[in-house]
Design a protein around this motif. Structure first.
Motif, PDB file in Angstrom:
ATOM      1  N   LEU A 119       0.864  -1.188   0.000  1.00 27.32           N
ATOM      2  CA  LEU A 119       0.000   0.000   0.000  1.00 27.32           C
ATOM      3  C   LEU A 119       0.897   1.233   0.000  1.00 27.32           C
ATOM      4  O   LEU A 119       2.107   1.135  -0.124  1.00 27.32           O
ATOM      5  CB  LEU A 119      -0.908   0.019   1.233  1.00 27.32           C
ATOM      6  CG  LEU A 119      -1.687  -1.254   1.587  1.00 27.32           C
ATOM      7  CD1 LEU A 119      -2.500  -1.016   2.852  1.00 27.32           C
ATOM      8  CD2 LEU A 119      -2.593  -1.664   0.434  1.00 27.32           C
ATOM      9  N   SER A 120       0.276   2.415   0.158  1.00 27.78           N
ATOM     10  CA  SER A 120       1.072   3.644   0.257  1.00 27.78           C
ATOM     11  C   SER A 120       0.603   4.489   1.431  1.00 27.78           C
ATOM     12  O   SER A 120      -0.481   4.278   1.979  1.00 27.78           O
ATOM     13  CB  SER A 120       0.971   4.460  -1.039  1.00 27.78           C
ATOM     14  OG  SER A 120      -0.158   5.316  -1.018  1.00 27.78           O
ATOM     15  N   GLU A 123      -3.021   6.462   1.466  1.00 24.34           N
ATOM     16  CA  GLU A 123      -4.296   5.765   1.366  1.00 24.34           C
ATOM     17  C   GLU A 123      -5.333   6.200   2.396  1.00 24.34           C
ATOM     18  O   GLU A 123      -5.033   6.508   3.549  1.00 24.34           O
ATOM     19  CB  GLU A 123      -4.088   4.253   1.477  1.00 24.34           C
ATOM     20  CG  GLU A 123      -3.150   3.676   0.442  1.00 24.34           C
ATOM     21  CD  GLU A 123      -3.428   4.168  -0.965  1.00 24.34           C
ATOM     22  OE1 GLU A 123      -4.592   4.153  -1.384  1.00 24.34           O
ATOM     23  OE2 GLU A 123      -2.469   4.579  -1.655  1.00 24.34           O
ATOM     24  N   HIS A 124      -6.578   6.191   1.947  1.00 29.74           N
ATOM     25  CA  HIS A 124      -7.765   6.308   2.797  1.00 29.74           C
ATOM     26  C   HIS A 124      -7.850   5.051   3.661  1.00 29.74           C
ATOM     27  O   HIS A 124      -7.386   3.977   3.274  1.00 29.74           O
ATOM     28  CB  HIS A 124      -8.990   6.428   1.881  1.00 29.74           C
ATOM     29  CG  HIS A 124     -10.278   6.757   2.563  1.00 29.74           C
ATOM     30  ND1 HIS A 124     -11.005   5.830   3.277  1.00 29.74           N
ATOM     31  CD2 HIS A 124     -10.978   7.914   2.615  1.00 29.74           C
ATOM     32  CE1 HIS A 124     -12.112   6.404   3.735  1.00 29.74           C
ATOM     33  NE2 HIS A 124     -12.114   7.670   3.353  1.00 29.74           N
ATOM     34  N   ASN A 127      -8.790   1.818   2.156  1.00 31.12           N
ATOM     35  CA  ASN A 127      -7.805   1.067   1.375  1.00 31.12           C
ATOM     36  C   ASN A 127      -6.624   0.638   2.240  1.00 31.12           C
ATOM     37  O   ASN A 127      -5.562   0.324   1.723  1.00 31.12           O
ATOM     38  CB  ASN A 127      -7.315   1.892   0.184  1.00 31.12           C
ATOM     39  CG  ASN A 127      -6.698   1.027  -0.905  1.00 31.12           C
ATOM     40  OD1 ASN A 127      -7.068  -0.126  -1.080  1.00 31.12           O
ATOM     41  ND2 ASN A 127      -5.732   1.586  -1.631  1.00 31.12           N
ATOM     42  N   SER A 170      -2.024  -2.087  -3.885  1.00 32.24           N
ATOM     43  CA  SER A 170      -3.297  -1.369  -3.844  1.00 32.24           C
ATOM     44  C   SER A 170      -3.043   0.086  -3.477  1.00 32.24           C
ATOM     45  O   SER A 170      -2.610   0.385  -2.357  1.00 32.24           O
ATOM     46  CB  SER A 170      -4.237  -2.018  -2.818  1.00 32.24           C
ATOM     47  OG  SER A 170      -5.493  -1.381  -2.826  1.00 32.24           O
ATOM     48  N   ILE A 171      -3.283   0.992  -4.425  1.00 35.35           N
ATOM     49  CA  ILE A 171      -3.058   2.419  -4.192  1.00 35.35           C
ATOM     50  C   ILE A 171      -4.201   3.229  -4.795  1.00 35.35           C
ATOM     51  O   ILE A 171      -4.964   2.735  -5.623  1.00 35.35           O
ATOM     52  CB  ILE A 171      -1.724   2.901  -4.802  1.00 35.35           C
ATOM     53  CG1 ILE A 171      -1.713   2.685  -6.316  1.00 35.35           C
ATOM     54  CG2 ILE A 171      -0.530   2.218  -4.157  1.00 35.35           C
ATOM     55  CD1 ILE A 171      -0.557   3.356  -7.009  1.00 35.35           C
ATOM     56  N   ASN A 172      -4.282   4.491  -4.382  1.00 33.65           N
ATOM     57  CA  ASN A 172      -5.312   5.341  -4.974  1.00 33.65           C
ATOM     58  C   ASN A 172      -4.805   6.006  -6.251  1.00 33.65           C
ATOM     59  O   ASN A 172      -3.607   6.165  -6.456  1.00 33.65           O
ATOM     60  CB  ASN A 172      -5.831   6.375  -3.967  1.00 33.65           C
ATOM     61  CG  ASN A 172      -4.756   7.278  -3.402  1.00 33.65           C
ATOM     62  OD1 ASN A 172      -3.919   7.809  -4.127  1.00 33.65           O
ATOM     63  ND2 ASN A 172      -4.775   7.472  -2.086  1.00 33.65           N
ATOM     64  N   SER A 175      -5.181  11.177  -4.424  1.00 34.53           N
ATOM     65  CA  SER A 175      -5.282  11.248  -2.972  1.00 34.53           C
ATOM     66  C   SER A 175      -6.495  12.072  -2.549  1.00 34.53           C
ATOM     67  O   SER A 175      -6.686  13.192  -3.021  1.00 34.53           O
ATOM     68  CB  SER A 175      -4.014  11.871  -2.384  1.00 34.53           C
ATOM     69  OG  SER A 175      -4.213  12.250  -1.029  1.00 34.53           O
ATOM     70  N   ASP A 201      -7.791   2.363  -6.205  1.00 37.27           N
ATOM     71  CA  ASP A 201      -8.914   3.082  -5.598  1.00 37.27           C
ATOM     72  C   ASP A 201      -9.112   4.364  -6.403  1.00 37.27           C
ATOM     73  O   ASP A 201      -8.363   5.315  -6.268  1.00 37.27           O
ATOM     74  CB  ASP A 201      -8.578   3.384  -4.132  1.00 37.27           C
ATOM     75  CG  ASP A 201      -9.547   4.365  -3.476  1.00 37.27           C
ATOM     76  OD1 ASP A 201     -10.513   4.792  -4.135  1.00 37.27           O
ATOM     77  OD2 ASP A 201      -9.323   4.708  -2.300  1.00 37.27           O
TER      78      ASP A 201
END
Length: 408
Positions: A119-120, A123-124, A127, A170-172, A175, A201
């Motif tokens: 992930l990063s 993220e929300h 996510n 999994s990333i948006n 942002s 996302d």
């Protein structure tokens, strides 16, 4: 680019924008949370309940077929809107959050002990938490791509994190806090070169920029209607057909079955295999009206206007003493996050609200990002196609007034 007169005409289609709050004209700058709805979307919901209310797919009677056809037209339209390969790749969910949970649950069969999920920091929570839960179930590892000082992802770290153990990244796309536009096409290629899958996302993207899932070669992409002028409570999970066919149903019930016996159930084909129960029929049908609204203006023209708007907003905000913008040098969409030195975000947001300006304050469901930024929260102003330059100027004017009140 859209002209001021065209923006005025667009605003006439949103009755809520003419409201007053505390005797001030209401300036709505919380579009990253949800966009307002044009009259055609409101009318479509009313039309469904007043002229064709009936359950879909299972009815032989006339009205059920009318409702089914209207709902499936919307699925077809979304398929064209994002240029998916097949309409079977369009799975209806309650929204982006449910789409992420669906994927994280379905990945149970593909994640094993010691595997990596990436992930990063951008993220929300939606996510983050489902992937944490998956890692806990499977004893897998969660690895994080940090951000640079300008708010962009540190791609060099992603290169180091990718390995033969990586199963999904999994990333948006954009942002929800900083508006930073991530280089998802580059990231997707890097991840695919390692043999892993990518989930994007896309909640903040489809109202502002063109999405072409085939050009991106993305494995999974999710977004919600309510952030693109459509109803709440409805979203889409896009997935490559050959991958979605590997997934077991994540919910059981009606619609997702072909045949049921007490000893065995045969599941329906896509997309219905992953859509259990009666859907949000009115919301799905009305979503098509939101797509028409966007397409009739033109995404290219929307993006051009919003790019101009955000540059002007950023320029105005940078002229204010004591105000710090986040990620103002990064590629951004229509979101600006900022803080005022010595002022709690809630205090400034409350004062702006009394002046008729709706912004969002706090951690924006992104507490790890707030920690990375070294703050407890930010003030976020997020814009849509119906916002005007005059509203941006009023934001800056009222921030100045609020400072005078806070520091008397």
């Amino acid at each position: 680019m859209l002209s001021p007169s065209e923006i005025r005409d667009i605003r006439k289609n949103f009755p809520i924008l003419s409201k007053k709050v505390y005797d001030h004209p209401w300036i709505y700058l919380d579009n990253a949370a949800t966009t307002q709805k044009p009259m055609e979307v409101i009318s479509a919901i009313n039309k469904y309940y007043s002229t064709m209310n009936s359950n879909v797919h299972r009815g032989i009677h006339y009205m059920s077929q009318v409702a089914t056809e209207a709902m499936e037209r919307s699925r077809e339209h979304i398929h064209r809107f994002i240029n998916s390969f097949s309409v079977q790749e369009i799975i209806f969910t309650k929204g982006t959050t449910e789409s992420i949970n669906l994927i994280a649950y379905a990945m149970n069969d593909f994640i094993h002990e010691g595997d990596d999920i990436i992930l990063s920091e951008l993220e929300h929570h939606s996510n983050i938490v489902p992937w944490q839960m998956l890692c806990q179930r499977k004893n897998a590892h969660l690895n994080i791509i940090p951000i640079e000082t300008n708010g962009c992802l540190c791609i060099e770290v992603l290169d180091r994190l990718l390995s033969e153990r990586t199963r999904i990244v999994s990333i948006n796309h954009i942002s929800n806090v900083l508006g930073v536009i991530n280089p998802i096409k580059e990231i997707i290629q890097k991840v695919h070169n390692q043999g892993a899958w990518v989930f994007i996302d896309g909640a903040q993207a489809p109202a502002h920029t063109k999405i072409d899932v085939q050009d991106l070669d993305v494995d999974f992409y999710a977004f919600s209607a309510h952030k693109m002028y459509g109803p709440t409570g409805i979203g889409v999970l896009y997935g490559k057909k050959n991958l979605l066919e590997k997934f077991s149903p994540w919910q059981g019930g009606g619609e997702m079955i072909k045949e049921v016996n007490f000893d065995k159930t045969i599941y329906a084909e896509l997309p219905f295999k992953l859509e259990a129960g009666t859907p949000n029929i009115a919301g799905i049908i009305a979503w098509e009206s939101a797509l028409f609204f966007i397409e009739n203006i033109g995404l290219d023209r929307i993006k051009s206007y919003e790019d101009y708007l955000i540059k002007e907003v950023s320029r105005h905000l940078n002229s204010l003493n004591g105000l710090s913008q986040y990620a103002d040098t990064a590629p951004r969409s229509t979101i600006v996050s900022f803080n005022l030195s010595g002022v709690h975000p809630f205090d400034l947001g409350s004062l702006l609200d009394r002046m008729g300006i709706a912004v969002r304050t706090g951690h924006h469901c992104a507490q790890p990002l707030m920690k990375a930024l070294g703050t407890i929260g930010t003030i976020r102003a997020s814009f849509a196609v119906y916002n005007t330059i005059e509203e941006a100027e009023k934001l800056c004017e009222y921030i100045t007034k609020a400072c005078e009140m806070l520091f008397i």
